[in-house]
Design a protein around this motif. Sequence first.
Motif, PDB file in Angstrom:
ATOM      1  N   MET A   3       0.847  -1.176   0.000  1.00 46.07           N
ATOM      2  CA  MET A   3       0.000   0.000   0.000  1.00 46.07           C
ATOM      3  C   MET A   3       0.891   1.238   0.000  1.00 46.07           C
ATOM      4  O   MET A   3       1.739   1.392   0.860  1.00 46.07           O
ATOM      5  CB  MET A   3      -0.895  -0.056   1.236  1.00 46.07           C
ATOM      6  CG  MET A   3      -1.851   1.080   1.415  1.00 46.07           C
ATOM      7  SD  MET A   3      -3.350   1.135   0.437  1.00 46.07           S
ATOM      8  CE  MET A   3      -4.123  -0.422   0.686  1.00 46.07           C
ATOM      9  N   LEU A   4       0.678   2.104  -0.970  1.00 50.64           N
ATOM     10  CA  LEU A   4       1.391   3.366  -1.029  1.00 50.64           C
ATOM     11  C   LEU A   4       0.624   4.405  -0.230  1.00 50.64           C
ATOM     12  O   LEU A   4      -0.590   4.529  -0.369  1.00 50.64           O
ATOM     13  CB  LEU A   4       1.537   3.818  -2.475  1.00 50.64           C
ATOM     14  CG  LEU A   4       2.355   2.901  -3.365  1.00 50.64           C
ATOM     15  CD1 LEU A   4       2.255   3.330  -4.810  1.00 50.64           C
ATOM     16  CD2 LEU A   4       3.803   2.886  -2.924  1.00 50.64           C
ATOM     17  N   GLU A   5       1.325   5.136   0.614  1.00 60.20           N
ATOM     18  CA  GLU A   5       0.686   6.108   1.489  1.00 60.20           C
ATOM     19  C   GLU A   5       1.076   7.526   1.102  1.00 60.20           C
ATOM     20  O   GLU A   5       2.178   7.769   0.619  1.00 60.20           O
ATOM     21  CB  GLU A   5       1.098   5.867   2.944  1.00 60.20           C
ATOM     22  CG  GLU A   5       0.622   4.566   3.513  1.00 60.20           C
ATOM     23  CD  GLU A   5       1.015   4.391   4.968  1.00 60.20           C
ATOM     24  OE1 GLU A   5       1.651   5.303   5.549  1.00 60.20           O
ATOM     25  OE2 GLU A   5       0.684   3.341   5.538  1.00 60.20           O
ATOM     26  N   GLU A   6       0.150   8.442   1.354  1.00 55.88           N
ATOM     27  CA  GLU A   6       0.389   9.870   1.142  1.00 55.88           C
ATOM     28  C   GLU A   6      -0.311  10.627   2.249  1.00 55.88           C
ATOM     29  O   GLU A   6      -1.417  10.275   2.654  1.00 55.88           O
ATOM     30  CB  GLU A   6      -0.152  10.292  -0.225  1.00 55.88           C
ATOM     31  CG  GLU A   6       0.006  11.748  -0.535  1.00 55.88           C
ATOM     32  CD  GLU A   6       1.444  12.163  -0.785  1.00 55.88           C
ATOM     33  OE1 GLU A   6       1.756  13.345  -0.582  1.00 55.88           O
ATOM     34  OE2 GLU A   6       2.255  11.305  -1.181  1.00 55.88           O
ATOM     35  N   ARG A   7       0.340  11.648   2.749  1.00 53.10           N
ATOM     36  CA  ARG A   7      -0.260  12.480   3.786  1.00 53.10           C
ATOM     37  C   ARG A   7      -0.808  13.746   3.145  1.00 53.10           C
ATOM     38  O   ARG A   7      -0.225  14.285   2.218  1.00 53.10           O
ATOM     39  CB  ARG A   7       0.781  12.854   4.841  1.00 53.10           C
ATOM     40  CG  ARG A   7       1.078  11.734   5.780  1.00 53.10           C
ATOM     41  CD  ARG A   7       2.183  12.111   6.768  1.00 53.10           C
ATOM     42  NE  ARG A   7       2.337  11.127   7.803  1.00 53.10           N
ATOM     43  CZ  ARG A   7       2.769   9.884   7.622  1.00 53.10           C
ATOM     44  NH1 ARG A   7       3.080   9.479   6.419  1.00 53.10           N
ATOM     45  NH2 ARG A   7       2.884   9.045   8.633  1.00 53.10           N
ATOM     46  N   GLY A   8      -1.915  14.201   3.691  1.00 49.91           N
ATOM     47  CA  GLY A   8      -2.516  15.435   3.205  1.00 49.91           C
ATOM     48  C   GLY A   8      -3.315  16.091   4.310  1.00 49.91           C
ATOM     49  O   GLY A   8      -3.648  15.467   5.324  1.00 49.91           O
TER      50      GLY A   8
ATOM     51  N   GLU B 197      -0.466  -0.687  -4.498  1.00 43.24           N
ATOM     52  CA  GLU B 197       0.674  -0.516  -5.399  1.00 43.24           C
ATOM     53  C   GLU B 197       0.377  -1.029  -6.801  1.00 43.24           C
ATOM     54  O   GLU B 197       0.756  -0.398  -7.787  1.00 43.24           O
ATOM     55  CB  GLU B 197       1.901  -1.229  -4.833  1.00 43.24           C
ATOM     56  CG  GLU B 197       2.464  -0.585  -3.598  1.00 43.24           C
ATOM     57  CD  GLU B 197       3.646  -1.351  -3.030  1.00 43.24           C
ATOM     58  OE1 GLU B 197       4.338  -2.045  -3.788  1.00 43.24           O
ATOM     59  OE2 GLU B 197       3.875  -1.227  -1.825  1.00 43.24           O
ATOM     60  N   ASN B 198      -0.299  -2.169  -6.900  1.00 43.66           N
ATOM     61  CA  ASN B 198      -0.585  -2.717  -8.227  1.00 43.66           C
ATOM     62  C   ASN B 198      -1.542  -1.828  -9.016  1.00 43.66           C
ATOM     63  O   ASN B 198      -1.458  -1.752 -10.234  1.00 43.66           O
ATOM     64  CB  ASN B 198      -1.106  -4.148  -8.140  1.00 43.66           C
ATOM     65  CG  ASN B 198      -2.394  -4.265  -7.368  1.00 43.66           C
ATOM     66  OD1 ASN B 198      -2.808  -3.336  -6.673  1.00 43.66           O
ATOM     67  ND2 ASN B 198      -3.036  -5.410  -7.474  1.00 43.66           N
ATOM     68  N   ALA B 199      -2.455  -1.139  -8.333  1.00 44.25           N
ATOM     69  CA  ALA B 199      -3.361  -0.218  -9.022  1.00 44.25           C
ATOM     70  C   ALA B 199      -2.589   0.960  -9.598  1.00 44.25           C
ATOM     71  O   ALA B 199      -2.818   1.376 -10.745  1.00 44.25           O
ATOM     72  CB  ALA B 199      -4.436   0.284  -8.075  1.00 44.25           C
ATOM     73  N   LEU B 200      -1.643   1.473  -8.838  1.00 47.52           N
ATOM     74  CA  LEU B 200      -0.850   2.602  -9.319  1.00 47.52           C
ATOM     75  C   LEU B 200       0.075   2.197 -10.456  1.00 47.52           C
ATOM     76  O   LEU B 200       0.164   2.892 -11.472  1.00 47.52           O
ATOM     77  CB  LEU B 200      -0.037   3.209  -8.171  1.00 47.52           C
ATOM     78  CG  LEU B 200       0.711   4.483  -8.514  1.00 47.52           C
ATOM     79  CD1 LEU B 200      -0.261   5.603  -8.845  1.00 47.52           C
ATOM     80  CD2 LEU B 200       1.610   4.888  -7.366  1.00 47.52           C
ATOM     81  N   SER B 201       0.749   1.066 -10.328  1.00 45.23           N
ATOM     82  CA  SER B 201       1.681   0.653 -11.380  1.00 45.23           C
ATOM     83  C   SER B 201       0.948   0.266 -12.662  1.00 45.23           C
ATOM     84  O   SER B 201       1.392   0.616 -13.762  1.00 45.23           O
ATOM     85  CB  SER B 201       2.572  -0.494 -10.902  1.00 45.23           C
ATOM     86  OG  SER B 201       1.783  -1.595 -10.513  1.00 45.23           O
ATOM     87  N   SER B 202      -0.190  -0.409 -12.554  1.00 45.10           N
ATOM     88  CA  SER B 202      -0.930  -0.766 -13.771  1.00 45.10           C
ATOM     89  C   SER B 202      -1.504   0.480 -14.438  1.00 45.10           C
ATOM     90  O   SER B 202      -1.528   0.579 -15.663  1.00 45.10           O
ATOM     91  CB  SER B 202      -2.033  -1.769 -13.466  1.00 45.10           C
ATOM     92  OG  SER B 202      -2.992  -1.220 -12.603  1.00 45.10           O
ATOM     93  N   SER B 203      -1.935   1.451 -13.646  1.00 47.21           N
ATOM     94  CA  SER B 203      -2.440   2.702 -14.218  1.00 47.21           C
ATOM     95  C   SER B 203      -1.330   3.474 -14.924  1.00 47.21           C
ATOM     96  O   SER B 203      -1.543   4.025 -16.003  1.00 47.21           O
ATOM     97  CB  SER B 203      -3.040   3.583 -13.128  1.00 47.21           C
ATOM     98  OG  SER B 203      -4.129   2.948 -12.535  1.00 47.21           O
ATOM     99  N   ALA B 204      -0.149   3.522 -14.315  1.00 45.49           N
ATOM    100  CA  ALA B 204       0.964   4.227 -14.944  1.00 45.49           C
ATOM    101  C   ALA B 204       1.368   3.560 -16.250  1.00 45.49           C
ATOM    102  O   ALA B 204       1.633   4.242 -17.257  1.00 45.49           O
ATOM    103  CB  ALA B 204       2.156   4.276 -13.987  1.00 45.49           C
ATOM    104  N   LEU B 205       1.408   2.238 -16.258  1.00 46.36           N
ATOM    105  CA  LEU B 205       1.721   1.530 -17.505  1.00 46.36           C
ATOM    106  C   LEU B 205       0.683   1.823 -18.577  1.00 46.36           C
ATOM    107  O   LEU B 205       1.025   2.067 -19.734  1.00 46.36           O
ATOM    108  CB  LEU B 205       1.798   0.025 -17.255  1.00 46.36           C
ATOM    109  CG  LEU B 205       3.107  -0.497 -16.707  1.00 46.36           C
ATOM    110  CD1 LEU B 205       2.975  -1.983 -16.369  1.00 46.36           C
ATOM    111  CD2 LEU B 205       4.236  -0.289 -17.679  1.00 46.36           C
ATOM    112  N   LEU B 206      -0.568   1.819 -18.203  1.00 45.36           N
ATOM    113  CA  LEU B 206      -1.638   2.095 -19.153  1.00 45.36           C
ATOM    114  C   LEU B 206      -1.531   3.506 -19.717  1.00 45.36           C
ATOM    115  O   LEU B 206      -1.591   3.700 -20.934  1.00 45.36           O
ATOM    116  CB  LEU B 206      -2.997   1.907 -18.470  1.00 45.36           C
ATOM    117  CG  LEU B 206      -4.215   2.180 -19.332  1.00 45.36           C
ATOM    118  CD1 LEU B 206      -4.504   0.969 -20.198  1.00 45.36           C
ATOM    119  CD2 LEU B 206      -5.398   2.519 -18.476  1.00 45.36           C
TER     120      LEU B 206
END
Length: 150
Positions: free
Chosen positions: A1-6, A74-83
């Motif tokens: 899981m990739l985390e971001e603070r906001g 993480e897999n959602a982000l990497s697959s989206s970036a590849l797409l």
Amino acid sequence: MLEERGRIVAIESNAVWVETIQRSACNGCETKSACGTGLLGDFFSSSTRVRVTLNGFPADKISLNDIAVIGIAENALSSSALLVYLVPLVSLVLVALLGDYLFAEIGAVLGALVGLVAGACGVCWYSRRQSSNSIYTPILLRIEPGSGHS
């Protein structure tokens, strides 16, 4: 899981709006203050507001300016970036090759433009179809008290 603070900028009954600051990778570098790239990264950084559902967190325990930690798989982000990067590039090359085969050099140039636009439109179409897919939506992981608490 990739985390971001906001920072929480708005609170609804079942969701919060979180403002994140997009920064370059230079923020973690020790020589940032002496580097022109780091200064440019700070100048061009921007903020993004994201609506995140509460996932069972009580809205009355959350205050404005609290720090929300949101996450995405993480897999959602990497697959989206590849797409996003690969589909327009592959369609550019394939349609350019087809245009070159059919109409020589001018066909390759026009085919490349048509392929790039078609690939970008395909990505937009796919992203609209996936907008309600829970895999691609950030989730609220935890709340860290910010300047909203005394």
